[in-house]
Design an enzyme around this catalytic site. Sequence first.
Site, PDB file in Angstrom:
ATOM      1  N   GLU A   1       0.816  -1.053  -0.038  1.00 26.14           N
ATOM      2  CA  GLU A   1      -0.022   0.056   0.045  1.00 26.14           C
ATOM      3  C   GLU A   1       0.826   1.215   0.105  1.00 26.14           C
ATOM      4  O   GLU A   1       1.811   1.482   0.799  1.00 26.14           O
ATOM      5  CB  GLU A   1      -0.748  -0.069   1.302  1.00 26.14           C
ATOM      6  CG  GLU A   1      -1.949  -1.185   1.285  1.00 26.14           C
ATOM      7  CD  GLU A   1      -2.592  -1.032   2.662  1.00 26.14           C
ATOM      8  OE1 GLU A   1      -3.380  -0.037   2.956  1.00 26.14           O
ATOM      9  OE2 GLU A   1      -2.565  -1.985   3.524  1.00 26.14           O
TER      10      GLU A   1
ATOM     11  N   LYS B   1       2.990   2.263  10.638  1.00 24.30           N
ATOM     12  CA  LYS B   1       3.203   3.543   9.651  1.00 24.30           C
ATOM     13  C   LYS B   1       2.496   4.640  10.524  1.00 24.30           C
ATOM     14  O   LYS B   1       3.195   5.893  10.343  1.00 24.30           O
ATOM     15  CB  LYS B   1       2.305   3.154   8.295  1.00 24.30           C
ATOM     16  CG  LYS B   1       3.212   2.155   7.505  1.00 24.30           C
ATOM     17  CD  LYS B   1       2.287   1.897   6.468  1.00 24.30           C
ATOM     18  CE  LYS B   1       3.000   0.807   5.329  1.00 24.30           C
ATOM     19  NZ  LYS B   1       2.126   0.469   4.290  1.00 24.30           N
TER      20      LYS B   1
ATOM     21  N   ARG C   1       5.621 -13.097   9.145  1.00 25.69           N
ATOM     22  CA  ARG C   1       6.197 -11.986   8.608  1.00 25.69           C
ATOM     23  C   ARG C   1       7.523 -11.786   9.485  1.00 25.69           C
ATOM     24  O   ARG C   1       7.995 -12.488  10.318  1.00 25.69           O
ATOM     25  CB  ARG C   1       5.242 -10.751   9.215  1.00 25.69           C
ATOM     26  CG  ARG C   1       4.897 -10.579  10.659  1.00 25.69           C
ATOM     27  CD  ARG C   1       4.066  -9.358  10.859  1.00 25.69           C
ATOM     28  NE  ARG C   1       4.729  -8.091  10.595  1.00 25.69           N
ATOM     29  CZ  ARG C   1       4.016  -7.005  10.688  1.00 25.69           C
ATOM     30  NH1 ARG C   1       2.822  -7.168  11.083  1.00 25.69           N
ATOM     31  NH2 ARG C   1       4.579  -5.786  10.547  1.00 25.69           N
TER      32      ARG C   1
END
Length: 624
Positions: A109, A339, A329
């Site tokens: 994204e 973020k 991950r």
Amino acid sequence: NKKDYQNKIIEKELKENPPANKREFFARINKLDTLKWANKQQVAKNVNERLKQYIYSEQEDLQQNYLPDNLDKKFGTSRELETQKNTKELIENMRRETKGKIMTRFPPEPNGYLHIGHAKAMLLSFTVAEREQGHTYLRLDDTNPSNESEEYIQSIIEMVTWLGFKPYKVTYASDYFQQMHDLAVKLIKKGLAYVDYQPQDVIIQQRIDKIHSPYRDTSIEDNEKAFKEMREGKLKEGQAVLRLKIDMEHPLFVMRDFIAYRIKHEAHHRTHTNWCIYPTYDYTHSLCDSLEYITYSLCSLEFENRRESYYWLLEALELYRPHVWEFSRLNIKGSVISKRKIDKLIKHHHLHGWDDPRLMTLAGLRRRGYTPAVIRHFCESVGVTRSENEIEFHRLASFAKDHFVKRARRFFAIQQPLRVDILNYKPHTCEAPYSPPMATTIMQRTLTLTESIFIDQSDFSFSTESNGLNPMSSIMLRYLKKSIVFKSALYDGQGRLEAIQVELRDAIEGDRPIQWISEENALRCQLNMFSQIYLDSPDPDDLMIEEDEDLQMINPNSFVEYKEALVEKDQADYFQFEAYDQTIDMKEPSISPTAFQFERIGIFGLDPSSSKEKPVFNNMVSFK
């Protein structure tokens, strides 16, 4: 010959008993009496060759049958669902569109900068395709104009290129806005989507409590009209959403009629004001994968519970279904990945930007001095599993050390200089290596002793208990084979230590060697040292942003600047300003243009803000 005989048997089995999947077929072939004499590895190779040419029946998705390197067997089996199975027609369409190539995608994204976790995902997606001579899309998932910007898009493309990957195509979710809209209309016509006018918090609570929306049974005609009004901008933001009609009793939250479209009267960076409704991630993800005929949709484990909704949507629309496989991950212990949190720390001036060297963003690691080779090799070493793992930062630093010990020139730097005046000065020179410690060829530089030199303040103390220079013990000037003995101290008008006076003598056994720089060869520089951003927080992303709990735990010493540091002036010709090390291969023997080993201090990368008058160095590996 033997191979032809094996292939005839394999071909016969394929025709008479079409396999349910690759593993089942292997097991069956290995039990055949006619092949008991055969080499198992050769049989497996022949089976692989035949299966890649074989169009499977409707029993199972084609892609599952030949995962590169047998991902499921190697890393753990992912959940299989009835809804993920493709028809023969869908498989044939896929093969025609892809020309039989393996297709993967890397779909970040564009609402922030990529971090070390993205590097692992990128490495997996690109290498899985490369090993099968396939292709990888770089797809920007740009469905939320509120959080996206051209800056983030360009940084993503730049980092993918910097890490050495070449996308087959760069695409955007917005490329498919019209197709996704038309598919939403199709769902409405099938009675599988409806417009809901309730506030979002009410919808969320109803989904938690498994309560049906009062709009769930609205007629198809009314839903078509309402969605058209949403599309034409006749409704306000938050006034309505389009939901998919799935199963409000389902144990998985995501299957309880998730939102497919919401209203946003904001300009999009690519489509501008053409749209005022935007698809959600849950709606976009599977559709884009299908429209691009992705073979393997590889994503991290937090998306595992979206597998049901992913395939439900594709089955409802009778679209091609990629094979989804989730992996753990990559987390670096103590690092900030969120973020929202990074953005807040930047706005409160606790970070200098997304490329702050303290961050695990790829831009931050690059600025710190890390190379693509170090990052890629580190990600490869972590491996691909379905088990959660958290890696200590020192493991990443150790890869940097192994890399630069063969590539980083070495010389002297002083963090906190202390002037040393030699009372019985006589000219002396010596040869010292400046080639990397593990280099195959030794390169020398000449060090010249001057009447005044600089040593580090930490190497002198008035305490006789210290293991450096003190009134009772001497230290050796590295490579010169001479030692200095303390005689007296000089102070400025404020009573602060300004310099010390010493005498020079031959080194004796037991004198500890230290780095030093002659006054005439001293160049002012800045050394930046880093530590964890937050104090005593094993997982900073768990800290509450809303209550500013995170701001109360900021480590004031996470970024320490030594602005009066010194480095050898005659080594400055090796400093390549405004450049980044592009080394991708760990085995490449070339000398780094931007990384340097300062003896007894650490390995540093040259910061792009450097100038010839004052270079700035960022610490990658500390020796202390």
